[in-house]
Design a protein around this motif. Structure first.
Motif, PDB file in Angstrom:
ATOM      1  N   PHE A 132       9.881  24.167 -14.160  1.00 36.45           N
ATOM      2  CA  PHE A 132      10.661  23.985 -12.940  1.00 36.45           C
ATOM      3  C   PHE A 132      10.402  22.588 -12.410  1.00 36.45           C
ATOM      4  O   PHE A 132       9.412  21.951 -12.747  1.00 36.45           O
ATOM      5  CB  PHE A 132      10.312  25.045 -11.885  1.00 36.45           C
ATOM      6  CG  PHE A 132       8.929  24.893 -11.297  1.00 36.45           C
ATOM      7  CD1 PHE A 132       8.747  24.240 -10.093  1.00 36.45           C
ATOM      8  CD2 PHE A 132       7.820  25.422 -11.946  1.00 36.45           C
ATOM      9  CE1 PHE A 132       7.471  24.104  -9.551  1.00 36.45           C
ATOM     10  CE2 PHE A 132       6.554  25.302 -11.406  1.00 36.45           C
ATOM     11  CZ  PHE A 132       6.378  24.636 -10.208  1.00 36.45           C
ATOM     12  N   GLU A 133      11.346  22.115 -11.618  1.00 31.02           N
ATOM     13  CA  GLU A 133      11.200  20.779 -11.043  1.00 31.02           C
ATOM     14  C   GLU A 133      11.139  20.902  -9.534  1.00 31.02           C
ATOM     15  O   GLU A 133      11.927  21.616  -8.916  1.00 31.02           O
ATOM     16  CB  GLU A 133      12.380  19.894 -11.448  1.00 31.02           C
ATOM     17  CG  GLU A 133      12.208  18.462 -11.012  1.00 31.02           C
ATOM     18  CD  GLU A 133      13.302  17.552 -11.544  1.00 31.02           C
ATOM     19  OE1 GLU A 133      13.678  16.623 -10.808  1.00 31.02           O
ATOM     20  OE2 GLU A 133      13.776  17.770 -12.660  1.00 31.02           O
ATOM     21  N   GLU A 134      10.184  20.213  -8.940  1.00 31.42           N
ATOM     22  CA  GLU A 134      10.025  20.214  -7.495  1.00 31.42           C
ATOM     23  C   GLU A 134       9.663  18.815  -7.047  1.00 31.42           C
ATOM     24  O   GLU A 134       8.720  18.219  -7.567  1.00 31.42           O
ATOM     25  CB  GLU A 134       8.933  21.222  -7.106  1.00 31.42           C
ATOM     26  CG  GLU A 134       8.812  21.434  -5.615  1.00 31.42           C
ATOM     27  CD  GLU A 134       7.855  22.570  -5.300  1.00 31.42           C
ATOM     28  OE1 GLU A 134       8.245  23.436  -4.511  1.00 31.42           O
ATOM     29  OE2 GLU A 134       6.740  22.593  -5.847  1.00 31.42           O
ATOM     30  N   ASN A 135      10.430  18.278  -6.107  1.00 37.86           N
ATOM     31  CA  ASN A 135      10.213  16.925  -5.595  1.00 37.86           C
ATOM     32  C   ASN A 135      10.193  15.889  -6.718  1.00 37.86           C
ATOM     33  O   ASN A 135       9.381  14.970  -6.710  1.00 37.86           O
ATOM     34  CB  ASN A 135       8.923  16.853  -4.771  1.00 37.86           C
ATOM     35  CG  ASN A 135       8.953  17.760  -3.567  1.00 37.86           C
ATOM     36  OD1 ASN A 135       9.984  17.936  -2.935  1.00 37.86           O
ATOM     37  ND2 ASN A 135       7.827  18.353  -3.247  1.00 37.86           N
ATOM     38  N   ASN A 152       7.134  20.696 -13.713  1.00 40.94           N
ATOM     39  CA  ASN A 152       5.927  21.521 -13.802  1.00 40.94           C
ATOM     40  C   ASN A 152       6.155  22.626 -14.822  1.00 40.94           C
ATOM     41  O   ASN A 152       7.244  23.176 -14.910  1.00 40.94           O
ATOM     42  CB  ASN A 152       5.612  22.163 -12.446  1.00 40.94           C
ATOM     43  CG  ASN A 152       5.397  21.141 -11.360  1.00 40.94           C
ATOM     44  OD1 ASN A 152       4.348  20.541 -11.292  1.00 40.94           O
ATOM     45  ND2 ASN A 152       6.398  20.916 -10.522  1.00 40.94           N
TER      46      ASN A 152
END
Length: 112
Positions: A7-10, A14
């Motif tokens: 997943f991608e966050e900011n 990750n």
């Protein structure tokens, strides 16, 4: 093919371990949850009212309740395969998956 849960966050990618527990948002609540949500919602609107994409996430209510000693929750792990309905394009896949569960006897043909 090496499948990974990512997943991608900011802007940062990750990877989750294969045995990571995740919430599929299948919750069981008592009516108290609505009282707490109603108490929390005005502050949410005050802080996010100018952002049309803001969301009042259901998990924020039990998180608040746990942090404030108002409740605790039990996690029930499962090995069942999940399938999600987010977009209209998901509907045929979900219908097929549910039909297979019914045909295999894992789900009753009529729930209600």
């Amino acid at each position: 093919m090496d499948k990974k849960i990512v997943f991608e966050e900011n802007g940062v990618k990750n990877e989750l371990p294969a045995d990571a527990r995740v919430s599929m948002n299948f919750w069981g609540f008592t009516p108290k949850i609505f009282d707490v949500a109603m108490e929390m919602f005005p502050k949410f609107v005050e802080e996010n009212g100018d952002n049309p994409k803001s969301e009042f996430f259901i998990p924020s209510v039990p998180d608040h309740m746990v942090k404030n000693g108002q409740a605790d929750f039990k996690v029930i792990p499962t090995s069942s395969k999940w399938f999600g309905v987010t977009y209209v394009e998901d509907k045929p896949i979900v219908q097929e998956s549910i039909s297979k569960l019914v045909a295999d006897g894992e789900y009753p043909e009529k729930l209600f």
